[in-house]
Design an enzyme around this catalytic site. Structure first.
Site, PDB file in Angstrom:
ATOM      1  CB  ALA A   1      -0.902   0.031   1.204  1.00 40.99           C
TER       2      ALA A   1
ATOM      3  N   GLY B   1       0.639  -5.345   0.674  1.00 45.89           N
ATOM      4  CA  GLY B   1      -0.443  -5.249  -0.434  1.00 45.89           C
ATOM      5  C   GLY B   1       0.111  -5.838  -1.763  1.00 45.89           C
TER       6      GLY B   1
ATOM      7  CD  GLU C   1      -2.355  -7.988   2.147  1.00 42.28           C
ATOM      8  OE1 GLU C   1      -2.268  -6.819   1.866  1.00 42.28           O
ATOM      9  OE2 GLU C   1      -3.137  -8.149   3.210  1.00 42.28           O
TER      10      GLU C   1
ATOM     11  CD  GLU D   1       1.373  -5.872   5.377  1.00 43.75           C
ATOM     12  OE1 GLU D   1       2.460  -6.671   5.789  1.00 43.75           O
ATOM     13  OE2 GLU D   1       0.491  -5.845   4.327  1.00 43.75           O
TER      14      GLU D   1
HETATM   15  N1  CAA Z   1       4.450   3.423  -0.038  1.00 41.37           N
HETATM   16  C1  CAA Z   1       4.971   4.821  -0.415  1.00 41.37           C
HETATM   17  N2  CAA Z   1       5.933   5.148  -0.807  1.00 41.37           N
HETATM   18  C2  CAA Z   1       7.012   4.137  -0.958  1.00 41.37           C
HETATM   19  C3  CAA Z   1       6.540   2.782  -0.551  1.00 41.37           C
HETATM   20  C4  CAA Z   1       5.549   2.380  -0.107  1.00 41.37           C
HETATM   21  N3  CAA Z   1       4.949   1.390   0.122  1.00 41.37           N
HETATM   22  N4  CAA Z   1       7.746   2.006  -0.756  1.00 41.37           N
HETATM   23  C5  CAA Z   1       8.745   2.558  -1.151  1.00 41.37           C
HETATM   24  N5  CAA Z   1       8.227   4.273  -1.275  1.00 41.37           N
HETATM   25  C6  CAA Z   1       8.997   5.351  -1.845  1.00 41.37           C
HETATM   26  C7  CAA Z   1       9.890   5.880  -0.649  1.00 41.37           C
HETATM   27  O1  CAA Z   1       9.247   6.685   0.275  1.00 41.37           O
HETATM   28  C8  CAA Z   1      11.064   6.551  -1.707  1.00 41.37           C
HETATM   29  O2  CAA Z   1      10.500   7.770  -1.820  1.00 41.37           O
HETATM   30  P1  CAA Z   1      11.550   9.104  -2.135  1.00 41.37           P
HETATM   31  O3  CAA Z   1      12.269   8.716  -3.170  1.00 41.37           O
HETATM   32  O4  CAA Z   1      10.354  10.025  -2.287  1.00 41.37           O
HETATM   33  O5  CAA Z   1      12.251   9.081  -0.710  1.00 41.37           O
HETATM   34  C9  CAA Z   1      10.997   5.537  -2.917  1.00 41.37           C
HETATM   35  O6  CAA Z   1       9.851   4.784  -2.905  1.00 41.37           O
HETATM   36  C10 CAA Z   1      12.068   4.608  -2.751  1.00 41.37           C
HETATM   37  O7  CAA Z   1      12.038   3.965  -1.630  1.00 41.37           O
HETATM   38  P2  CAA Z   1      13.301   3.376  -1.004  1.00 41.37           P
HETATM   39  O8  CAA Z   1      14.521   4.393  -1.034  1.00 41.37           O
HETATM   40  O9  CAA Z   1      12.957   2.887   0.304  1.00 41.37           O
HETATM   41  O10 CAA Z   1      13.634   2.112  -1.949  1.00 41.37           O
HETATM   42  P3  CAA Z   1      14.694   0.900  -1.758  1.00 41.37           P
HETATM   43  O11 CAA Z   1      14.920   0.301  -3.027  1.00 41.37           O
HETATM   44  O12 CAA Z   1      15.978   1.193  -0.995  1.00 41.37           O
HETATM   45  O13 CAA Z   1      13.921  -0.018  -1.007  1.00 41.37           O
HETATM   46  C11 CAA Z   1      11.680  -1.244  -0.435  1.00 41.37           C
HETATM   47  C12 CAA Z   1      12.644  -0.673  -1.632  1.00 41.37           C
HETATM   48  C13 CAA Z   1      12.329  -2.515   0.223  1.00 41.37           C
HETATM   49  C14 CAA Z   1      10.565  -1.757  -1.250  1.00 41.37           C
HETATM   50  C15 CAA Z   1      11.350  -0.331   0.563  1.00 41.37           C
HETATM   51  O14 CAA Z   1      11.164   0.878  -0.137  1.00 41.37           O
HETATM   52  C16 CAA Z   1      10.450  -0.458   1.472  1.00 41.37           C
HETATM   53  O15 CAA Z   1      10.495  -1.347   2.630  1.00 41.37           O
HETATM   54  N6  CAA Z   1       9.132   0.120   1.376  1.00 41.37           N
HETATM   55  C17 CAA Z   1       7.956  -0.289   1.957  1.00 41.37           C
HETATM   56  C18 CAA Z   1       7.418  -1.521   2.170  1.00 41.37           C
HETATM   57  C19 CAA Z   1       6.326  -1.985   3.085  1.00 41.37           C
HETATM   58  O16 CAA Z   1       6.263  -1.500   4.419  1.00 41.37           O
HETATM   59  N7  CAA Z   1       5.102  -2.466   2.534  1.00 41.37           N
HETATM   60  C20 CAA Z   1       3.867  -2.525   3.547  1.00 41.37           C
HETATM   61  C21 CAA Z   1       2.990  -1.508   3.028  1.00 41.37           C
HETATM   62  S1  CAA Z   1       1.366  -1.507   4.012  1.00 41.37           S
HETATM   63  C22 CAA Z   1       0.478  -2.558   3.290  1.00 41.37           C
HETATM   64  O17 CAA Z   1       0.773  -2.862   2.289  1.00 41.37           O
HETATM   65  C23 CAA Z   1      -0.866  -2.771   4.095  1.00 41.37           C
HETATM   66  C24 CAA Z   1      -1.776  -3.238   2.882  1.00 41.37           C
HETATM   67  O18 CAA Z   1      -1.977  -3.456   1.770  1.00 41.37           O
HETATM   68  C25 CAA Z   1      -3.289  -3.563   3.593  1.00 41.37           C
END
Ligand code: CAA
Length: 267
Positions: free
Chosen positions: A75, A118, A121, A141
């Protein structure tokens, strides 16, 4: 490649679509700057594309894919920052997820890179997953002070068993493509360059089968597990909604956006 053919549905920004002459619709998630995070607009577009494909005899199978480095990072966390439990209860995303879940035709997922939250998912809504060796699967999450909210706790447990599902959901750790294949999440692992090719070849093969039989075969296989899914998903959704009232959720999301480690207090 999806981009070289005219779009299947005009006006989409977050998904690229194309239909080939073998009746295979390819959908590519396309928000590389945000690591293909599933913002609400993206889910809406995806549900609209699948809605059109449901009633279109020219579509017999779908390939759903992302980018080379990320299938989808879950998400969009920035959208979650200010959401209250009431916002989550009224969130249109639930209807988009339902449309994806109800898509009746075979859908093959082609996964490279991160497939998280997500995103995982969504991958689990596919009927078969082909993963490149670069793929990493996870439900992180918990690091945000929340839990999966689109069926992740239920589908993952059904697919890989309690112990491995608990490991991913409770620790936020990732699982490699090979481990995911051994666990039953993934149908086949290949070199990352071949993922889409293999998924498309399988989709073409399925598209050559009798469409009504393929549709009922999908529905029948899903019946093996869907009956048990309903109650668990409702429980997961209530828990997910409740967590939006916690300080730990505010802390987890703020920490992600501020690029720092969160401090959780159990409140
Ligand atoms: N939502 C919004 N922005 C995101 C994002 C997300 N899930 N994942 C990455 N981004 C953005 C970052 O904020 C960053 O933005 P800026 O360039 O503006 O700073 C950009 O994408 C690049 O991200 P990283 O520098 O972190 O990239 P990376 O290649 O080093 O790492 C990654 C990649 C491992 C996917 C890491 O970004 C990460 O851990 N992301 C979050 C993953 C996460 O927690 N997912 C669960 C979300 S909650 C959910 O999914 C619930 C649901 O559906 C019901």
């Amino acid at each position: 490649m999806a981009e070289r053919l005219p779009p299947y549905l005009d006006g989409c920004e977050d998904v690229l679509t194309s239909l080939d002459d073998a009746h295979v619709l390819t959908i590519r998630i396309n928000r590389p700057k945000a690591r293909n995070a599933l913002r609400t607009q993206l889910l809406k577009e995806l549900s609209e594309v699948l809605g059109k494909a449901t009633h279109d005899d020219a579509v017999r199978a779908v390939v759903l894919t992302g980018g080379d480095k990320v299938f989808a990072a879950g998400a969009d966390i920035t959208e979650m920052a200010d959401k209250t439990p009431v916002d989550v209860m009224n969130d249109p995303r639930a209807a988009y997820w339902l449309a994806i879940r109800n898509f009746p035709k075979p859908m093959i997922g082609a996964v490279n890179g991160f497939c998280l939250g997500g995103g995982n998912e969504l991958a689990m809504h596919c009927d078969v997953l082909i993963a490149g060796t670069s793929a990493q699967f996870g439900q992180p999450e918990i690091n945000l002070g929340i839990i999966p909210g689109a069926g992740g706790t239920q589908r993952l447990t059904q697919m890989i068993g309690k112990s491995k599902a608990m490991k991913l959901v409770l620790s936020g750790q990732f699982m490699s493509a090979n481990e995911a294949e051994r666990a039953g999440l993934v149908g086949e692992v290949c070199e990352p360059e071949l993922t889409i090719e293999k998924a498309t070849a399988l989709a073409k093969l399925i598209a050559s089968k009798p469409p009504v039989a393929a549709r009922l075969a999908k529905e029948s296989v899903l019946k093996a597990s869907d009956a048990m899914l309903h109650e668990g998903m409702a429980f997961e959704r209530r828990s997910f909604t409740t967590l939006f009232a916690t300080e730990d959720k505010q802390e987890g999301v703020s920490a992600f956006m501020e690029k720092r480690k969160p401090t959780f207090k159990g409140r």
